[in-house]
Design a protein around this motif. Structure first.
Motif, PDB file in Angstrom:
ATOM      1  N   GLN A   1       0.821  -1.212   0.000  1.00  0.00           N
ATOM      2  CA  GLN A   1       0.000   0.000   0.000  1.00  0.00           C
ATOM      3  C   GLN A   1       0.853   1.259   0.000  1.00  0.00           C
ATOM      4  O   GLN A   1       0.455   2.283  -0.559  1.00  0.00           O
ATOM      5  N   ALA A   2       2.031   1.168   0.606  1.00  0.00           N
ATOM      6  CA  ALA A   2       2.932   2.327   0.670  1.00  0.00           C
ATOM      7  C   ALA A   2       3.824   2.431  -0.565  1.00  0.00           C
ATOM      8  O   ALA A   2       4.610   3.381  -0.675  1.00  0.00           O
ATOM      9  N   GLY A   3       3.720   1.471  -1.476  1.00  0.00           N
ATOM     10  CA  GLY A   3       4.518   1.522  -2.695  1.00  0.00           C
ATOM     11  C   GLY A   3       5.983   1.187  -2.488  1.00  0.00           C
ATOM     12  O   GLY A   3       6.844   1.635  -3.255  1.00  0.00           O
ATOM     13  N   LEU A   4       6.294   0.369  -1.473  1.00  0.00           N
ATOM     14  CA  LEU A   4       7.677   0.032  -1.170  1.00  0.00           C
ATOM     15  C   LEU A   4       8.118  -1.233  -1.891  1.00  0.00           C
ATOM     16  O   LEU A   4       7.315  -2.124  -2.168  1.00  0.00           O
ATOM     17  N   ALA A   5       9.401  -1.320  -2.179  1.00  0.00           N
ATOM     18  CA  ALA A   5       9.990  -2.577  -2.628  1.00  0.00           C
ATOM     19  C   ALA A   5      10.217  -3.456  -1.398  1.00  0.00           C
ATOM     20  O   ALA A   5      10.288  -2.964  -0.267  1.00  0.00           O
ATOM     21  N   LEU A   6      10.339  -4.775  -1.625  1.00  0.00           N
ATOM     22  CA  LEU A   6      10.459  -5.733  -0.521  1.00  0.00           C
ATOM     23  C   LEU A   6      11.738  -6.532  -0.680  1.00  0.00           C
ATOM     24  O   LEU A   6      12.045  -7.023  -1.775  1.00  0.00           O
ATOM     25  N   ALA A   7      12.481  -6.678   0.419  1.00  0.00           N
ATOM     26  CA  ALA A   7      13.712  -7.467   0.404  1.00  0.00           C
ATOM     27  C   ALA A   7      13.844  -8.185   1.739  1.00  0.00           C
ATOM     28  O   ALA A   7      14.589  -7.764   2.615  1.00  0.00           O
ATOM     29  N   PRO A   8      13.101  -9.284   1.932  1.00  0.00           N
ATOM     30  CA  PRO A   8      13.105  -9.982   3.227  1.00  0.00           C
ATOM     31  C   PRO A   8      14.507 -10.405   3.658  1.00  0.00           C
ATOM     32  O   PRO A   8      15.361 -10.746   2.827  1.00  0.00           O
ATOM     33  N   HIS A   9      14.719 -10.400   4.957  1.00  0.00           N
ATOM     34  CA  HIS A   9      16.028 -10.674   5.544  1.00  0.00           C
ATOM     35  C   HIS A   9      16.222 -12.155   5.865  1.00  0.00           C
ATOM     36  O   HIS A   9      15.373 -12.774   6.494  1.00  0.00           O
ATOM     37  N   PHE A  10      17.355 -12.741   5.404  1.00  0.00           N
ATOM     38  CA  PHE A  10      17.793 -14.080   5.836  1.00  0.00           C
ATOM     39  C   PHE A  10      16.741 -15.138   5.458  1.00  0.00           C
ATOM     40  O   PHE A  10      15.838 -14.884   4.677  1.00  0.00           O
ATOM     41  N   ALA A  11      16.863 -16.349   5.983  1.00  0.00           N
ATOM     42  CA  ALA A  11      15.870 -17.435   5.872  1.00  0.00           C
ATOM     43  C   ALA A  11      15.272 -17.541   4.473  1.00  0.00           C
ATOM     44  O   ALA A  11      14.057 -17.507   4.290  1.00  0.00           O
ATOM     45  N   MET A  12      16.134 -17.712   3.462  1.00  0.00           N
ATOM     46  CA  MET A  12      15.656 -17.721   2.080  1.00  0.00           C
ATOM     47  C   MET A  12      14.697 -18.872   1.801  1.00  0.00           C
ATOM     48  O   MET A  12      13.854 -18.779   0.898  1.00  0.00           O
ATOM     49  N   GLU A  13      14.782 -19.950   2.573  1.00  0.00           N
ATOM     50  CA  GLU A  13      13.893 -21.088   2.371  1.00  0.00           C
ATOM     51  C   GLU A  13      12.431 -20.707   2.589  1.00  0.00           C
ATOM     52  O   GLU A  13      11.529 -21.280   1.973  1.00  0.00           O
ATOM     53  N   ILE A  14      12.193 -19.733   3.463  1.00  0.00           N
ATOM     54  CA  ILE A  14      10.853 -19.198   3.691  1.00  0.00           C
ATOM     55  C   ILE A  14      10.585 -18.007   2.777  1.00  0.00           C
ATOM     56  O   ILE A  14       9.556 -17.918   2.110  1.00  0.00           O
ATOM     57  N   HIS A  15      11.552 -17.102   2.730  1.00  0.00           N
ATOM     58  CA  HIS A  15      11.305 -15.808   2.093  1.00  0.00           C
ATOM     59  C   HIS A  15      11.237 -15.853   0.572  1.00  0.00           C
ATOM     60  O   HIS A  15      10.650 -14.955  -0.043  1.00  0.00           O
ATOM     61  N   CYS A  16      11.801 -16.883  -0.045  1.00  0.00           N
ATOM     62  CA  CYS A  16      11.666 -16.991  -1.489  1.00  0.00           C
ATOM     63  C   CYS A  16      10.189 -17.107  -1.873  1.00  0.00           C
ATOM     64  O   CYS A  16       9.719 -16.456  -2.815  1.00  0.00           O
ATOM     65  N   HIS A  17       9.436 -17.910  -1.119  1.00  0.00           N
ATOM     66  CA  HIS A  17       8.002 -18.060  -1.370  1.00  0.00           C
ATOM     67  C   HIS A  17       7.262 -16.738  -1.130  1.00  0.00           C
ATOM     68  O   HIS A  17       6.372 -16.357  -1.905  1.00  0.00           O
ATOM     69  N   LEU A  18       7.613 -16.051  -0.056  1.00  0.00           N
ATOM     70  CA  LEU A  18       6.899 -14.819   0.309  1.00  0.00           C
ATOM     71  C   LEU A  18       7.230 -13.677  -0.644  1.00  0.00           C
ATOM     72  O   LEU A  18       6.356 -12.875  -0.985  1.00  0.00           O
ATOM     73  N   ALA A  19       8.472 -13.592  -1.077  1.00  0.00           N
ATOM     74  CA  ALA A  19       8.840 -12.565  -2.043  1.00  0.00           C
ATOM     75  C   ALA A  19       8.180 -12.827  -3.397  1.00  0.00           C
ATOM     76  O   ALA A  19       7.816 -11.890  -4.116  1.00  0.00           O
ATOM     77  N   ALA A  20       8.018 -14.097  -3.746  1.00  0.00           N
ATOM     78  CA  ALA A  20       7.353 -14.439  -5.004  1.00  0.00           C
ATOM     79  C   ALA A  20       5.893 -14.002  -4.992  1.00  0.00           C
ATOM     80  O   ALA A  20       5.311 -13.720  -6.044  1.00  0.00           O
ATOM     81  N   ALA A  21       5.304 -13.929  -3.794  1.00  0.00           N
ATOM     82  CA  ALA A  21       3.893 -13.550  -3.670  1.00  0.00           C
ATOM     83  C   ALA A  21       3.697 -12.043  -3.507  1.00  0.00           C
ATOM     84  O   ALA A  21       2.557 -11.593  -3.345  1.00  0.00           O
ATOM     85  N   TYR A  22       4.789 -11.279  -3.557  1.00  0.00           N
ATOM     86  CA  TYR A  22       4.682  -9.826  -3.387  1.00  0.00           C
ATOM     87  C   TYR A  22       4.462  -9.162  -4.739  1.00  0.00           C
ATOM     88  O   TYR A  22       5.214  -9.408  -5.693  1.00  0.00           O
ATOM     89  N   PRO A  23       3.470  -8.282  -4.868  1.00  0.00           N
ATOM     90  CA  PRO A  23       3.167  -7.682  -6.174  1.00  0.00           C
ATOM     91  C   PRO A  23       4.242  -6.733  -6.698  1.00  0.00           C
ATOM     92  O   PRO A  23       4.418  -6.601  -7.909  1.00  0.00           O
TER      93      PRO A  23
END
Length: 375
Positions: A297-319
């Protein structure tokens, strides 16, 4: 009556690092070199035999506390419907309400939450990203582990070459050395080594005051950086906002925040261009998705920290624009590996997170707790 949670197994695992690592926090005397990472694993099994795996972690301190807190509240999940993840997340928060809704209290709960999401996706026969709803099947990825301040510059450059040859799409190096000439020497060498346009990031790990941050960030403008990470204390949202307005290079921060509420303040202040939430630190995937919605909603880019085994899925779901951080430290804990190609981390198509626990993970386990009836 639907499926119910029948058994929960907790494991406290200590992963030794091959080499002690140091970032700016060590060089400023605030921390000791890191020699190990503590993990809390939760394995949840249902009456119908479905199984989910989740984890949280702690660096330097907090691992035993996470395990102890998780062991106190785990039994409350027995007999519950594993699909009711939102309700169960709230239930766990209330079970430990007296110690708050941030820090260790929610980091311990993250292992349960991640395991429940892994379980739900497996029951659906879907990768976690597919269950949530992906926008991409691979995410731009950058490497951090090769650029710590204790690593000699020639080795940092060799590490960068190896990462690029392996398909990594960006390189991040640590800065924030008390001697700013060291930062400039290393950054200059890395930019020359990678070329003018290859994605390059730096991370000061919160070690500059406001005056130093503005001075260094203005000097760094010439290096065409993707972002400057944590130039100030993680909770100095106002200072980060002032800095973000004063320079052209994007600011990244958020990894140290340990609740949704803390991210709300960060976003409301417009303190960064790249938000870096960490699912295990904010309480799991349920809480991470709340942060991601606010970031979108704020128009930010996303770069989750560490734990790529989890965050790869979550980053893939980010618009929006998304990066995922590549660390190979966790590789020995799992039987599977994250695939890298053409600068991006490929999202696994295996059900759930797509990882199973290795024999090495079991060998590094120093404490366990069991609740309910094993399958």
């Amino acid at each position: 009556m639907g499926d119910t949670i029948r058994h929960i197994a907790l494991s406290h695992v200590v992963l030794p690092l091959a080499t002690a690592i140091s970032d700016a926090k060590v060089f400023t005397g605030r921390q000791k070199p890191m020699t190990e990472v503590h993990f809390l694993f939760a394995e949840i099994t249902t009456a119908e035999g479905h199984r989910g795996v989740g984890f949280s972690y702690a660096k330097r301190a907090g691992g035993p506390a996470q395990f102890a807190h998780a062991a106190q509240v785990a039994e409350g999940l027995l007999g519950e419907d594993p699909s009711d993840i939102g309700r169960l997340n709230t239930q766990l928060l209330w079970a430990g309400a007296s110690v708050g809704r941030s820090g260790v209290a929610v980091q311990a709960l993250a292992a349960f939450d991640v395991a429940l999401w892994d379980l739900k996706a497996k029951r659906a026969g879907l990768a976690l990203s597919k269950l949530i709803g992906p926008h991409r099947d691979a995410v731009s990825t950058y490497n951090t582990s090769g650029g710590f301040l204790n690593t000699p510059l020639p080795q940092v450059l060799e590490n960068a070459t190896a990462s690029v040859e392996a398909g990594i799409g960006g390189i991040k190096i640590k800065v924030g050395h008390p001697d700013r000439t060291v930062d400039l020497q290393r950054l200059t060498a890395m930019r020359e080594h990678l070329g003018d346009t290859f994605p390059l990031m730096v991370d000061a790990n919160q070690q500059w005051d406001r005056a130093t941050a503005i001075r260094m960030c203005r000097i760094f403008e010439e290096f065409n950086l993707v972002w400057i990470e944590e130039p100030l204390d993680a909770y100095d949202h106002e200072g980060h906002a002032d800095l973000a307005r004063a320079i052209h290079t994007p600011i990244a921060t958020g990894e140290m925040l340990a609740s949704v509420a803390e991210h709300v303040s960060l976003i409301d202040h417009r303190s960064c261009d790249y938000l870096q939430p960490d699912a295990p630190r904010v309480g799991g995937i349920t809480q991470f998705l709340k942060v991601a919605t606010l970031a979108e909603q704020a128009g930010l880019a996303l770069a989750p920290h560490f734990a790529m085994e989890i965050h790869c899925h979550l980053a893939a779901a980010y618009p929006g624009v998304a990066w995922v951080e590549h660390f190979d430290w966790l590789d020995p804990l799992f039987n599977e590996r994250m695939a890298i190609a053409d600068g991006r981390m490929v999202v696994s198509d295996r059900p759930g997170l797509g990882v199973t626990l290795s024999d090495q993970m079991r060998a590094w386990t120093i404490a366990t707790a069991s609740f309910g009836e094993p399958a």
